[in-house]
Design a protein around this motif. Sequence first.
Motif, mmCIF file in Angstrom:
data_model
loop_
_atom_site.group_PDB
_atom_site.id
_atom_site.type_symbol
_atom_site.label_atom_id
_atom_site.label_comp_id
_atom_site.label_asym_id
_atom_site.label_seq_id
_atom_site.Cartn_x
_atom_site.Cartn_y
_atom_site.Cartn_z
ATOM 1 N N ASP A 14 0.834 -1.188 0.000
ATOM 2 C CA ASP A 14 0.000 0.000 0.000
ATOM 3 C C ASP A 14 0.874 1.245 0.000
ATOM 4 O OD1 ASP A 14 -2.809 1.042 0.370
ATOM 5 O OD2 ASP A 14 -1.821 1.989 2.083
ATOM 6 N N GLN A 15 0.433 2.265 -0.719
ATOM 7 C CA GLN A 15 1.190 3.510 -0.812
ATOM 8 C C GLN A 15 0.702 4.554 0.184
ATOM 9 O OE1 GLN A 15 0.247 5.878 -4.195
ATOM 10 N NE2 GLN A 15 2.224 6.902 -4.243
ATOM 11 N N GLN A 16 -0.616 4.561 0.453
ATOM 12 C CA GLN A 16 -1.139 5.633 1.296
ATOM 13 C C GLN A 16 -2.315 5.164 2.138
ATOM 14 O OE1 GLN A 16 -2.606 8.835 -1.103
ATOM 15 N NE2 GLN A 16 -4.136 7.603 -2.111
ATOM 16 N N PHE A 17 -2.524 5.893 3.219
ATOM 17 C CA PHE A 17 -3.685 5.723 4.080
ATOM 18 C C PHE A 17 -4.272 7.111 4.288
ATOM 19 C CE2 PHE A 17 -5.050 6.094 8.618
ATOM 20 C CZ PHE A 17 -6.246 5.413 8.486
ATOM 21 N N LYS A 18 -5.558 7.247 4.016
ATOM 22 C CA LYS A 18 -6.254 8.518 4.209
ATOM 23 C C LYS A 18 -7.301 8.318 5.291
ATOM 24 C CE LYS A 18 -7.471 8.521 -0.096
ATOM 25 N NZ LYS A 18 -8.088 8.810 -1.384
ATOM 26 N N PHE A 19 -7.498 9.371 6.103
ATOM 27 C CA PHE A 19 -8.492 9.291 7.157
ATOM 28 C C PHE A 19 -9.111 10.661 7.384
ATOM 29 C CE2 PHE A 19 -9.713 9.628 11.637
ATOM 30 C CZ PHE A 19 -10.684 8.645 11.663
ATOM 31 N N ASP A 20 -10.425 10.666 7.535
ATOM 32 C CA ASP A 20 -11.170 11.898 7.828
ATOM 33 C C ASP A 20 -12.223 11.549 8.864
ATOM 34 O OD1 ASP A 20 -12.600 14.277 7.887
ATOM 35 O OD2 ASP A 20 -13.330 14.109 5.838
ATOM 36 N N MET A 21 -12.173 12.170 10.027
ATOM 37 C CA MET A 21 -13.159 11.907 11.073
ATOM 38 C C MET A 21 -14.525 12.446 10.671
ATOM 39 S SD MET A 21 -13.049 10.219 13.778
ATOM 40 C CE MET A 21 -14.212 9.807 15.022
ATOM 41 N N ALA A 22 -14.575 13.402 9.759
ATOM 42 C CA ALA A 22 -15.817 13.980 9.237
ATOM 43 C C ALA A 22 -16.743 14.432 10.364
ATOM 44 C CB ALA A 22 -16.512 13.014 8.281
ATOM 45 N N ASN A 23 -16.173 15.177 11.297
ATOM 46 C CA ASN A 23 -16.972 15.716 12.401
ATOM 47 C C ASN A 23 -17.962 16.749 11.900
ATOM 48 O OD1 ASN A 23 -15.792 14.275 14.512
ATOM 49 N ND2 ASN A 23 -14.153 15.757 14.751
ATOM 50 N N ARG A 24 -19.144 16.754 12.492
ATOM 51 C CA ARG A 24 -20.126 17.807 12.247
ATOM 52 C C ARG A 24 -20.006 18.778 13.414
ATOM 53 N NH1 ARG A 24 -26.057 18.520 13.096
ATOM 54 N NH2 ARG A 24 -26.642 20.094 11.577
ATOM 55 N N VAL A 25 -19.525 19.971 13.147
ATOM 56 C CA VAL A 25 -19.299 20.982 14.179
ATOM 57 C C VAL A 25 -20.306 22.104 13.967
ATOM 58 C CG1 VAL A 25 -17.612 22.570 15.178
ATOM 59 C CG2 VAL A 25 -16.850 20.391 14.216
ATOM 60 N N THR A 43 -21.519 17.485 16.984
ATOM 61 C CA THR A 43 -22.825 16.838 17.119
ATOM 62 C C THR A 43 -22.938 15.538 16.324
ATOM 63 O OG1 THR A 43 -23.764 18.114 15.300
ATOM 64 C CG2 THR A 43 -23.976 19.040 17.518
ATOM 65 N N GLY A 44 -21.939 15.199 15.571
ATOM 66 C CA GLY A 44 -21.983 13.956 14.808
ATOM 67 C C GLY A 44 -20.669 13.718 14.097
ATOM 68 N N ARG A 45 -20.533 12.539 13.551
ATOM 69 C CA ARG A 45 -19.328 12.199 12.799
ATOM 70 C C ARG A 45 -19.626 11.028 11.877
ATOM 71 N NH1 ARG A 45 -18.084 10.539 18.144
ATOM 72 N NH2 ARG A 45 -17.908 8.294 18.331
ATOM 73 N N ASP A 46 -18.805 10.902 10.862
ATOM 74 C CA ASP A 46 -18.914 9.813 9.904
ATOM 75 C C ASP A 46 -17.505 9.470 9.428
ATOM 76 O OD1 ASP A 46 -19.878 7.918 8.135
ATOM 77 O OD2 ASP A 46 -20.370 9.387 6.587
ATOM 78 N N PRO A 47 -16.716 8.786 10.275
ATOM 79 C CA PRO A 47 -15.316 8.539 9.936
ATOM 80 C C PRO A 47 -15.154 7.683 8.691
ATOM 81 C CG PRO A 47 -15.896 7.447 11.992
ATOM 82 C CD PRO A 47 -17.090 8.206 11.546
ATOM 83 N N LYS A 48 -14.261 8.129 7.831
ATOM 84 C CA LYS A 48 -14.009 7.414 6.584
ATOM 85 C C LYS A 48 -12.552 7.587 6.194
ATOM 86 C CE LYS A 48 -16.410 11.264 4.694
ATOM 87 N NZ LYS A 48 -17.810 11.512 4.711
ATOM 88 N N LEU A 114 -13.024 3.400 2.658
ATOM 89 C CA LEU A 114 -13.280 2.669 3.892
ATOM 90 C C LEU A 114 -14.232 3.454 4.784
ATOM 91 C CD1 LEU A 114 -9.599 1.638 4.764
ATOM 92 C CD2 LEU A 114 -11.301 0.318 3.476
ATOM 93 N N ALA A 115 -15.126 2.754 5.433
ATOM 94 C CA ALA A 115 -16.025 3.344 6.427
ATOM 95 C C ALA A 115 -15.683 2.717 7.771
ATOM 96 C CB ALA A 115 -17.476 3.075 6.066
ATOM 97 N N ASP A 123 -15.961 4.139 19.455
ATOM 98 C CA ASP A 123 -14.628 3.558 19.277
ATOM 99 C C ASP A 123 -14.347 3.133 17.840
ATOM 100 O OD1 ASP A 123 -16.437 1.483 19.134
ATOM 101 O OD2 ASP A 123 -15.358 0.180 20.526
ATOM 102 N N GLU A 124 -14.779 3.945 16.878
ATOM 103 C CA GLU A 124 -14.542 3.596 15.485
ATOM 104 C C GLU A 124 -13.060 3.452 15.167
ATOM 105 O OE1 GLU A 124 -18.096 6.491 15.432
ATOM 106 O OE2 GLU A 124 -16.210 6.328 16.487
ATOM 107 N N ILE A 125 -12.258 4.294 15.797
ATOM 108 C CA ILE A 125 -10.814 4.265 15.537
ATOM 109 C C ILE A 125 -10.079 4.692 16.790
ATOM 110 C CG2 ILE A 125 -10.708 6.629 14.637
ATOM 111 C CD1 ILE A 125 -8.694 5.445 12.503
ATOM 112 N N GLU A 126 -8.948 4.066 17.012
ATOM 113 C CA GLU A 126 -8.093 4.407 18.152
ATOM 114 C C GLU A 126 -6.719 4.774 17.608
ATOM 115 O OE1 GLU A 126 -6.445 1.126 20.545
ATOM 116 O OE2 GLU A 126 -7.264 2.208 22.276
#
Length: 130
Positions: A14-25, A43-48, A114-115, A123-126
Amino acid sequence: LATLVFGSNTSLIDQQFKFDMANRVVPRMSVNHANGYSGVRITGRDPKGGINPETELVATSPFWVDAESSALRSFEMTIGVTPGNQVFINAPKVQVNAMGYGDRDGLRTYDLGLAFRRNLGNDEIEIAFN
């Protein structure tokens, strides 16, 4: 100097790993405060995220099957090898939610979306540092 394990597959190139917590602020609107709000709240999140490993046999990396069946896989990544300079990422339940192909200098790759899903609570991600 990273180690990535997706499900039971430890051989991904694998060359890369991308992550976005996608918080709703959202602002907490308030007429009692000079700026018209008293701060913000998450108030929410959708980590991807995503990875782009080189393609392998379906028997080795069943990403298409995982995407169709919404299978949950574990995701682990260690970045760095020297204690005191390491980052550990653990996600117990990850789904492949987007599939495509890419090209890395003539090598066919997967372009995987990835979702990150909840396991026992928030605890979606640590992410840990050592």
